[in-house]
Motif scaffolding. Sequence first.
Motif: not given
Ligand SMILES: [Zn+2]
Length: 259
Positions: A45, A48, A60
């Motif tokens: 992602c 994150c 994500c």
């Molecule tokens: Zn994420």
Amino acid sequence: MNRRWLPALCVRRPCRLPMRPKCMAGSLIDRAAAYVADLVFPHVCAVCGRSLVAGEEVLCLHCRSALPQTHMHLMSPNPLEERLVGTVPVERAVAYCHYDRGSAYARLIQHAKYHGRPVIMRWLARRYAAGLHREGFFDGIDGILPVPMHFLKRMRRGFNQAEWVARGVQDATGLPMFDNLVAAHGHSSQTRRGGFGRWQNAQSLYKTVRPGDIDGLHLLIVDDVVTTGATVLACAAALRQASPTARLSVLAIASARMS
Ligand SMILES: [Zn+2]
């Protein structure tokens, strides 16, 4: 992950084990293709850093749902349209998400811009434009016009991020892209300038070429981030000066909050 080690791993998913003789079946072409794919869309992602699962792309599910969307196309009055009220008429103006300096999502946009990941811009623009398209936002719009970048700056960066936003909009809408605006000379970054400084810096920067092509058309000026609006207004002014019958709207990936 240190990418220099990737070629040492089997690239055939789901193997991903350190290369052993039985994994050498992967052809050089397969390995090169997988390596390039990971560079373009790493399987983590972009916000994150968690590993993406099947069906996820760039962000994500959690970070995608937490994207600070503005929904300003549903607002009346629309705060971005109010910000752009001035000497040049702008019919519609929208931005996908809020740009809060220092936030994870602002870092995502900076990462796309300054670390060679323009595909993130295209992906965000495609998602945003697909939603707007279903709601009729593009009705009556004839084409997309990315904010241009001076060729020297483009050579340094390797791409113009506004063009990647435009490609994402084009993916979702099929609208043609126009290149009738050029950056007439290089300019310093707007990032550290105040409102008046940005306006001064943007004035006379843009020039319209082949204005007859856009007479009477409704064009969507696209950019990555709108802060004071000085850049898109300077583009709009250059277009209207050369072609007074052109109609103009604005789409950006992000809009800075104005206090
Ligand atoms: Zn994420």
